[in-house]
Design an enzyme around this catalytic site. Structure first.
Site, PDB file in Angstrom:
ATOM      1  CB  SER A  57      -0.934   0.003   1.210  1.00  0.00           C
ATOM      2  OG  SER A  57      -0.192  -0.104   2.386  1.00  0.00           O
TER       3      SER A  57
ATOM      4  CG  HIS B  79       4.339   0.295  12.799  1.00  0.00           C
ATOM      5  ND1 HIS B  79       5.237  -0.671  12.394  1.00  0.00           N
ATOM      6  CD2 HIS B  79       3.109  -0.196  12.544  1.00  0.00           C
ATOM      7  CE1 HIS B  79       4.565  -1.714  11.931  1.00  0.00           C
ATOM      8  NE2 HIS B  79       3.273  -1.445  12.004  1.00  0.00           N
TER       9      HIS B  79
ATOM     10  CB  CYS C 240       4.279  -3.028   7.505  1.00  0.00           C
ATOM     11  SG  CYS C 240       2.621  -3.753   7.482  1.00  0.00           S
TER      12      CYS C 240
HETATM   13  N1  GLN Z   1      -0.127  -5.439   1.329  1.00  0.00           N
HETATM   14  C1  GLN Z   1      -0.611  -4.893   2.567  1.00  0.00           C
HETATM   15  C2  GLN Z   1      -0.245  -3.424   2.652  1.00  0.00           C
HETATM   16  O1  GLN Z   1       0.784  -3.066   2.217  1.00  0.00           O
HETATM   17  C3  GLN Z   1      -0.046  -5.613   3.766  1.00  0.00           C
HETATM   18  C4  GLN Z   1      -0.621  -5.103   5.046  1.00  0.00           C
HETATM   19  C5  GLN Z   1      -0.211  -5.863   6.287  1.00  0.00           C
HETATM   20  O2  GLN Z   1       0.797  -6.499   6.324  1.00  0.00           O
HETATM   21  N2  GLN Z   1      -0.956  -5.782   7.332  1.00  0.00           N
HETATM   22  O3  GLN Z   1      -0.963  -2.619   3.207  1.00  0.00           O
HETATM   23 ZN    ZN Z   2       2.734  -5.929   7.414  1.00  0.00          ZN
END
Ligand code: GLN
Ligand code: ZN
Length: 752
Positions: free
Chosen positions: A425, A686, A718
């Protein structure tokens, strides 16, 4: 409690805490934004609490759990009530201190947050130093209990987080037994104070007794309860989320008056039948599932109750109470409000208020209406023959890639050393949210909406291309949520309007409901993939949410086993991957962030879970072409104990959250000898802090100490949806700068 003969007594263990219309959530957030006086916040809190008490009273519950209500988190409340305040919060008091411990302040990190057992609720982990001296601070709690008595009279039963569970969930710098000895006098003081208020029974919540390994603490638990036995109130020892397993015989012998057990998870009934029930104790049987959103099946519950009543211990029926299996905080308030759902479905849903009615129904014995509701539902949602047959026809080869890794890897994409990618994302900006809201409200057409999404996708592709990333993503702008998005495109899912449950603090989630067989009527992600790929020569990853995560973040149906639901999802995703391949995808990523958190509480159940969980992932990815590189992503990943299962996914590349754990996860994978490629997160998404190239370079050098360069991918921890572009751009730039430097050093930058 006055006893009406023949009618079984009923009890609850807790009620939803956030308010019917999420009033508490809104009040909390307004308070944090400085727009609401703290005194007004407390008024809202009191209103929500009282609403819950009255709902339970009016439903006829005999023993109503009170005092488990919380402004933010009940574990935090007990940490404060025991005066276990870490030094960094010492200068603060009152609500400021509570919220600082929950949310942190600039330079003052909050308490760590983690999952409450295997639920999707998160609590704040108490930090208990070796020299911590607990100090009683029970004022707010006793005031709450007094108020409950004023409203409910003797039907109010105070909830206390038990000493063993409190300590078992804490970060302890001293042995549990030593801390227990310091804490017990406070528990005695608390129980004495409750007795002075006229309380006759107290619920001691001890869910940690169901965890594996409790035998090691048997002496501590026995000492604790021996020390509380004469405190002047009857104790109701409450466990939930699983059976007591091997600990059953000694736990039920603890000197308490009532024991509450979960009959909806684990195998509690056989334990009672095998080992018997201690003379003189009352059993509160948790037969109404506090965690599923389904109405009880009267026949199933009826059979359990008949078997219990057949035991000599329950011949005077007064020894048996009916209970919810756990607090109802894990389900929404009221299914009756979901008027947009088909009636046949709504009538088999039971949220908190319906569960209260179920207690009364089971106590009184009139179950005809519930049986009729299920019969109607079965006609409304019949099995999907095609899907069922496909699952029934699966054979072991369905769960395997066509070629082993060594043979398929040379057929896959060729990229420079240390290939750079992201997790999926990109920022969900106000612009994205507005676009979606306008589409939902019908202010723009679907074509206009898609054009808007495509423009954002084009921008994201341009950024990644321009920065020099090697494998791109489309950015997930069309997705509100990684589970809901897929659920909306598949059959078998329903969505509530008001079905919010607390995840942590003011944060709520509204999980979809899996109510029928799952099929994929049309491709789900191909359009966006194709649009993204059309803007670049570089490979774009197809981006999917895995079967295990979809199940774990939904309310699953309970009439077929979870593995079967997972396989239905696996097959739908397999078809999606085939369509992505046909549209030109060279790589697909199947995210499974919830795989780890779905692990059962008891270790002896891990293998069974991991077998179907990894099976469903392999079912989804196994028939990908050998040329297709399969990625997976996991966050919050303490893999140490499940490395074999992670390896068993047979993904070509796994990206993992790693920055916060200081390479621990990476080290574990490397030590295990993980045979394929790994993308350990190079920086923590985060945090709003933008990493420098030097920081990323340092990270990469540390990765190289664990893994050969050919096995390393470079990516953030992430997805980037919660960040702003102003943070994302310099962060990715730092990543690229670091990689370019290292590539020159390693091989002059040649493609492999
Ligand atoms: N592909 C998702 C994102 O990038 C993965 C999200 C997650 O790991 N919770 O938002
Ligand atoms: Zn993640």
């Amino acid at each position: 409690m006055d006893i009406v003969t023949d009618r079984m007594q009923t009890q609850t263990l807790g009620y939803p805490r956030i308010g019917r219309d999420r009033e508490l959530k809104r009040a909390l957030e307004s308070t944090w934004a400085g727009k609401l006086q703290p005194s007004k916040l407390l008024e809202v809190f009191d209103g929500v609490v009282e609403d819950g008490w009255i709902a339970q009273r009016d439903a006829g519950v005999d023993a109503i759990a009170v005092g488990g209500e919380s402004l933010y988190d009940h574990v935090l409340d007990w940490t404060i009530r025991f005066g276990l305040i870490p030094d960094r919060f010492r200068g603060l008091a009152g609500l400021d201190r509570t919220f600082a411990m929950a949310r942190g302040l600039p330079g003052v990190p909050a308490l760590e947050m983690t999952k409450w057992f295997d639920t999707n609720y998160h609590y704040l982990v108490p930090e208990v130093d070796a020299d911590a001296v607990p100090v009683a601070d029970f004022g707010d709690y006793l005031a709450l209990i007094e108020r409950a008595y004023a409203v409910l009279g003797a039907r109010a039963v105070p909830v206390v987080l038990g000493p063993f569970t409190f300590l078992r969930l804490s970060h302890l710098a001293a042995p549990l037994g030593a801390m227990l000895d310091r804490l017990l006098p406070l528990y005695r003081e608390l129980l004495a104070a409750l007795a002075r208020l006229g309380v006759t029974e107290v619920q001691m919540h001890e869910p940690a007794l169901v965890l594996s390994g409790v035998a090691a603490f048997r002496d501590d638990v026995e000492r604790a309860y021996a020390g509380l036995a004469d405190a002047g109130v009857r104790l109701n020892l409450v466990t939930y989320f699983d059976d007591l397993g091997e600990a059953y015989p000694w736990v039920v012998d603890l000197p308490v008056d009532v024991i509450s057990l979960d009959f909806t998870r684990g195998e509690t009934l056989p334990l009672i039948e095998t080992h018997g029930w201690p003379a003189g104790k009352v059993l509160a049987a948790g037969v109404v599932d506090g965690r599923s959103i389904w109405r009880v099946r009267p026949d199933t519950v009826g059979a359990v109750l008949r078997r219990l009543r057949a035991l000599p211990a329950f011949q005077p029926a007064g020894r048996l109470r009916l209970s919810t299996s756990s607090s109802l905080q894990h389900v929404p308030h009221s299914a009756a409000r979901e008027t947009a759902l088909p009636e046949a479905l709504r009538n088999v849903l039971a949220f908190a208020d319906e569960k209260l009615a179920e207690l009364e129904m089971l106590a009184g014995g009139d179950v005809a209406r519930a049986n009729a509701a299920w019969a109607t539902f079965e006609a409304f949602a019949p099995a999907d023959g095609v899907v069922r047959e496909r699952v029934a026809a699966l054979t072991p080869t369905d769960f395997q890639r066509v070629l082993p890794y060594e043979e398929r890897r040379p057929l896959q994409v060729v990229l420079p050393l240390l290939p750079m990618t992201t997790i999926g994302s990109f920022p969900q900006t106000r612009e994205v949210r507005q676009l979606r809201a306008r589409h939902t409200r019908g202010e723009i057409t679907s074509a206009e909406y898609e054009a808007g999404i495509d423009a954002l996708t084009a921008y994201a592709i341009g950024v990644q291309d321009g920065l020099g990333l090697d494998m791109l993503v489309h950015g997930e702008f069309e997705r509100t949520d990684m589970v809901e998005f897929f659920a909306q495109k598949l059959t078998g899912f329903a969505f509530t309007q008001h079905g919010w449950v607390q995840s942590f603090g003011s944060r709520c989630v509204r999980p979809p409901i899996i109510y029928a067989d799952i099929a994929r009527p049309t491709p789900m992600t191909v359009r966006e993939f194709a649009v993204a790929q059309s803007f670049t020569e570089k490979p774009v990853k197809g981006m999917l949410t895995g079967p295990v995560t979809i199940i774990n973040w939904s309310y699953p149906r309970t009439d077929i086993p979870r593995h079967e639901i997972a396989y239905q999802l696996g097959l739908a995703l397999r078809d999606e991957i085939a369509d992505l391949e046909a549209a030109g995808a060279k790589a697909v990523q199947v995210d499974e962030p919830a795989l780890r958190e779905g692990l059962p509480l008891k270790r002896e159940r891990w293998d069974a879970y991991l077998a179907w969980a990894t099976g469903a992932f392999r079912l989804a990815t196994g028939k990908a072409l050998p040329e297709t590189q399969v990625h997976t992503h996991m966050c919050y990943s303490e893999f140490g104990e499940i490395l074999e299962a992670i390896d068993g996914l047979d993904a070509d590349v796994i990206s993992i959250e790693n920055a916060r754990s200081d390479d621990v996860t990476l080290g574990e994978l490397a030590a295990y000898g993980y045979p394929r490629e790994v993308g350990p997160g190079v920086y923590d998404i985060h945090s709003p802090v933008v990493p420098t190239a030097a920081f990323v370079e340092e990270k990469l050098r540390s990765f190289l100490r664990h893994l050969a360069p050919e096995r390393i991918w470079v990516n953030p921890d992430c997805g980037l949806k919660t960040r702003a572009w102003a943070e994302v751009l310099p962060s990715l730039q730092a990543m690229v700068t670091a990689v370019v430097r290292l590539r020159t050093e390693l091989d002059g930058g040649d493609a492999r």
